[in-house]
Scaffold this motif. Structure first.
Motif, PDB file in Angstrom:
ATOM      1  N   CYS A 163       0.835  -1.210   0.000  1.00 34.99           N
ATOM      2  CA  CYS A 163       0.000   0.000   0.000  1.00 34.99           C
ATOM      3  C   CYS A 163       0.866   1.254   0.000  1.00 34.99           C
ATOM      4  CB  CYS A 163      -0.931   0.006   1.207  1.00 34.99           C
ATOM      5  SG  CYS A 163      -2.256  -1.217   1.142  1.00 34.99           S
ATOM      6  N   LYS A 164       1.933   1.235   0.779  1.00 37.40           N
ATOM      7  CA  LYS A 164       2.821   2.398   0.827  1.00 37.40           C
ATOM      8  C   LYS A 164       3.484   2.631  -0.532  1.00 37.40           C
ATOM      9  CE  LYS A 164       6.905   4.380   3.050  1.00 37.40           C
ATOM     10  NZ  LYS A 164       8.051   4.173   3.950  1.00 37.40           N
ATOM     11  N   ALA A 165       3.936   1.557  -1.171  1.00 35.85           N
ATOM     12  CA  ALA A 165       4.577   1.691  -2.484  1.00 35.85           C
ATOM     13  C   ALA A 165       3.620   2.283  -3.501  1.00 35.85           C
ATOM     14  CB  ALA A 165       5.098   0.330  -2.953  1.00 35.85           C
ATOM     15  N   ALA A 166       2.373   1.826  -3.490  1.00 37.18           N
ATOM     16  CA  ALA A 166       1.370   2.367  -4.415  1.00 37.18           C
ATOM     17  C   ALA A 166       1.090   3.831  -4.105  1.00 37.18           C
ATOM     18  CB  ALA A 166       0.083   1.546  -4.313  1.00 37.18           C
ATOM     19  N   PHE A 167       1.002   4.148  -2.812  1.00 41.21           N
ATOM     20  CA  PHE A 167       0.724   5.516  -2.390  1.00 41.21           C
ATOM     21  C   PHE A 167       1.813   6.469  -2.876  1.00 41.21           C
ATOM     22  CE2 PHE A 167       0.907   8.986   0.736  1.00 41.21           C
ATOM     23  CZ  PHE A 167      -0.415   9.394   0.759  1.00 41.21           C
ATOM     24  N   GLU A 168       3.054   6.093  -2.667  1.00 40.05           N
ATOM     25  CA  GLU A 168       4.159   6.966  -3.064  1.00 40.05           C
ATOM     26  C   GLU A 168       4.255   7.089  -4.581  1.00 40.05           C
ATOM     27  OE1 GLU A 168       7.212   6.804   0.695  1.00 40.05           O
ATOM     28  OE2 GLU A 168       7.578   5.386  -0.951  1.00 40.05           O
ATOM     29  N   ASP A 169       3.892   6.034  -5.290  1.00 41.29           N
ATOM     30  CA  ASP A 169       3.946   6.081  -6.752  1.00 41.29           C
ATOM     31  C   ASP A 169       2.913   7.058  -7.308  1.00 41.29           C
ATOM     32  OD1 ASP A 169       4.750   5.154  -9.437  1.00 41.29           O
ATOM     33  OD2 ASP A 169       2.749   4.263  -9.462  1.00 41.29           O
ATOM     34  N   VAL A 170       1.657   6.940  -6.890  1.00 38.02           N
ATOM     35  CA  VAL A 170       0.609   7.760  -7.504  1.00 38.02           C
ATOM     36  C   VAL A 170       0.611   9.200  -6.996  1.00 38.02           C
ATOM     37  CG1 VAL A 170      -0.845   5.778  -8.051  1.00 38.02           C
ATOM     38  CG2 VAL A 170      -1.184   6.969  -5.874  1.00 38.02           C
ATOM     39  N   THR A 171       1.106   9.420  -5.761  1.00 34.30           N
ATOM     40  CA  THR A 171       1.222  10.805  -5.293  1.00 34.30           C
ATOM     41  C   THR A 171       2.464  11.477  -5.870  1.00 34.30           C
ATOM     42  OG1 THR A 171       2.417  10.141  -3.287  1.00 34.30           O
ATOM     43  CG2 THR A 171       0.013  10.364  -3.115  1.00 34.30           C
ATOM     44  N   GLY A 172       3.426  10.660  -6.317  1.00 42.88           N
ATOM     45  CA  GLY A 172       4.677  11.206  -6.838  1.00 42.88           C
ATOM     46  C   GLY A 172       5.573  11.758  -5.753  1.00 42.88           C
ATOM     47  N   GLU A 173       5.406  11.252  -4.526  1.00 43.18           N
ATOM     48  CA  GLU A 173       6.163  11.755  -3.384  1.00 43.18           C
ATOM     49  C   GLU A 173       6.639  10.606  -2.499  1.00 43.18           C
ATOM     50  OE1 GLU A 173       3.436  15.820  -2.873  1.00 43.18           O
ATOM     51  OE2 GLU A 173       3.505  14.336  -1.265  1.00 43.18           O
ATOM     52  N   SER A 174       7.738  10.825  -1.827  1.00 40.40           N
ATOM     53  CA  SER A 174       8.169   9.921  -0.773  1.00 40.40           C
ATOM     54  C   SER A 174       7.528  10.401   0.524  1.00 40.40           C
ATOM     55  CB  SER A 174       9.697   9.924  -0.633  1.00 40.40           C
ATOM     56  OG  SER A 174      10.304   9.396  -1.791  1.00 40.40           O
ATOM     57  N   SER A 175       6.685   9.583   1.100  1.00 42.16           N
ATOM     58  CA  SER A 175       5.969  10.004   2.302  1.00 42.16           C
ATOM     59  C   SER A 175       6.943  10.156   3.469  1.00 42.16           C
ATOM     60  CB  SER A 175       4.888   8.982   2.669  1.00 42.16           C
ATOM     61  OG  SER A 175       4.209   9.391   3.835  1.00 42.16           O
ATOM     62  N   PRO A 176       6.925  11.305   4.149  1.00 41.23           N
ATOM     63  CA  PRO A 176       7.892  11.543   5.232  1.00 41.23           C
ATOM     64  C   PRO A 176       7.520  10.907   6.555  1.00 41.23           C
ATOM     65  CG  PRO A 176       6.493  13.453   4.971  1.00 41.23           C
ATOM     66  CD  PRO A 176       6.099  12.496   3.878  1.00 41.23           C
ATOM     67  N   MET A 177       6.264  10.456   6.678  1.00 41.89           N
ATOM     68  CA  MET A 177       5.813   9.917   7.962  1.00 41.89           C
ATOM     69  C   MET A 177       4.481   9.209   7.768  1.00 41.89           C
ATOM     70  SD  MET A 177       4.509  13.466   9.752  1.00 41.89           S
ATOM     71  CE  MET A 177       5.908  14.382   9.107  1.00 41.89           C
ATOM     72  N   PHE A 178       4.075   8.487   8.791  1.00 40.74           N
ATOM     73  CA  PHE A 178       2.741   7.894   8.784  1.00 40.74           C
ATOM     74  C   PHE A 178       2.127   8.028  10.169  1.00 40.74           C
ATOM     75  CE2 PHE A 178       5.300   4.399  10.350  1.00 40.74           C
ATOM     76  CZ  PHE A 178       4.488   3.749  11.269  1.00 40.74           C
ATOM     77  N   GLY A 179       0.811   7.979  10.186  1.00 40.66           N
ATOM     78  CA  GLY A 179       0.072   7.943  11.441  1.00 40.66           C
ATOM     79  C   GLY A 179      -0.838   6.727  11.421  1.00 40.66           C
ATOM     80  N   ILE A 180      -1.385   6.356  12.575  1.00 40.11           N
ATOM     81  CA  ILE A 180      -2.309   5.234  12.646  1.00 40.11           C
ATOM     82  C   ILE A 180      -3.732   5.775  12.558  1.00 40.11           C
ATOM     83  CG2 ILE A 180      -3.120   3.286  14.001  1.00 40.11           C
ATOM     84  CD1 ILE A 180      -0.273   3.019  12.863  1.00 40.11           C
ATOM     85  N   ASP A 181      -4.455   5.264  11.591  1.00 39.70           N
ATOM     86  CA  ASP A 181      -5.812   5.742  11.337  1.00 39.70           C
ATOM     87  C   ASP A 181      -6.781   5.205  12.389  1.00 39.70           C
ATOM     88  OD1 ASP A 181      -7.818   7.106   9.953  1.00 39.70           O
ATOM     89  OD2 ASP A 181      -7.110   6.409   8.007  1.00 39.70           O
TER      90      ASP A 181
END
Length: 329
Positions: free
Chosen positions: A164-182
């Motif tokens: 999920c993270k790999a897909a997220f970073e690909d389509v946003t075009g960004e390396s996510s700097p952090m995550f939170g728990i939903d």
């Protein structure tokens, strides 16, 4: 860094009593900003507005090849726990030879009044399949079973969440700097508002491409617009506004004032973040932008209910109005 700007006003009589500030971005298929209010680089958690991104690995992997459009709509949903939602999630779990115990989203009292009252009358407690994210989690379980991975599919280092993270970073075009728990215990990765709008533009233009990720995106959007009642539920903005646009646009809310739109006919993506997290403001802002883009009729009852709803007191007397600022109108 640009400060948030006024997006939605609350009027009582002749006085602007309250204002909701935030940011909004419209992107084209190339990822370029077409129009923006506030700061496109504002860092946010998309929350539930990005569920269609989290569902991409489900289809790309082949794990969801057998799933129906109803199930895919639920994978993207923040449903209100009505029978049309919970019956389908329970059936999905049975298909996986799993029970409610396999979910990791936690129990939640249904938002649907009939379902909530039925639980009270029966003296029953809500289960995890009542959780508004249970469809997303059923998708995670489907992918985890396909991968042969462990039961704790919600953990950040689990193969499901890494996909999920790999897909997220690909389509946003960004390396996510952090995550939170939903709220449902799954990781939620941060991105800029521009990145979120860019991702939605990717979905909006996916029909023009034949790669696996684009094909998955196209099917997810078709499922959402084909089953708006499963994405949210009766009286909810996502369901009512998608119906009002006759399946031309997919929209999805997220907690804390986030809202996205996917507009295939214009190959555009939209992302909205209200700084104070107010749902009334995010619904008003997304409706105003959709009207501005020419895909939502401002006179449709569902649009008017979000664009310019009246505020009434306990006696039913109209005392004020919610409305978008002139820059959005």
């Amino acid at each position: 860094m640009t400060n948030p700007v006024d997006l939605v006003e609350i009027w009582r009589g002749d006085l602007r009593e309250c204002v909701h500030q935030g940011h909004a971005v419209v992107c084209d298929e190339s990822g370029q900003i077409v129009e923006a209010w506030g700061d496109p680089e504002a860092l946010i958690y998309p929350r539930s507005s990005c569920k269609m991104i989290q569902a991409l690995p489900l289809l790309e992997s082949g794990a969801g090849a057998h799933l129906t459009d109803e199930q895919l709509a639920l994978a993207c949903a923040s449903h209100q726990g009505a029978a049309i939602h919970t019956d389908r999630v329970r059936a999905w779990l049975r298909d996986l030879d799993l029970t409610d115990d396999a979910l990791r989203c936690g129990p939640q009292v249904p938002s649907d009044k009939d379902a909530r009252n039925a639980l009270i009358r029966a003296g029953d407690e809500p289960c995890q399949f009542h959780n508004n994210c249970s469809g997303k989690h059923a998708g995670f379980l489907t992918l985890s079973k396909h991968m042969g991975a462990g039961a704790e599919y919600h953990e950040i280092d689990h193969p499901v969440q890494q996909a999920c993270k790999a897909a997220f970073e690909d389509v946003t075009g960004e390396s996510s700097p952090m995550f939170g728990i939903d709220g449902c215990s799954a990781p939620n990765h941060a991105c800029t508002l521009h990145g979120l709008a860019r991702a939605m533009a990717f979905f909006a233009s996916a029909g023009d491409r034949n790669d696996t990720r684009s094909q998955a995106a196209t099917r997810l959007i078709q499922a959402m617009v084909g089953h708006p009642d499963l994405v949210a539920g009766e009286t909810r903005a996502c369901t009512e506004l998608m119906r009002a646009m006759d399946g031309r646009v997919a929209i999805k809310t997220g907690a804390e004032g986030v809202f996205i739109a996917i507009v295939p006919e214009k190959r555009m993506g939209v992302a909205v973040k209200i700084s104070d997290g107010a749902t009334r403001a995010s619904e008003c802002a997304i409706a105003a932008i959709l009207v501005k883009l020419g895909v939502l009729d401002a006179d449709h009852p569902a649009a008017k209910a979000r664009l310019t709803p009246s505020i009434q007191n306990r006696r039913g007397i109209t005392t004020g109005q919610i409305r978008p600022v002139a820059a959005l109108a």
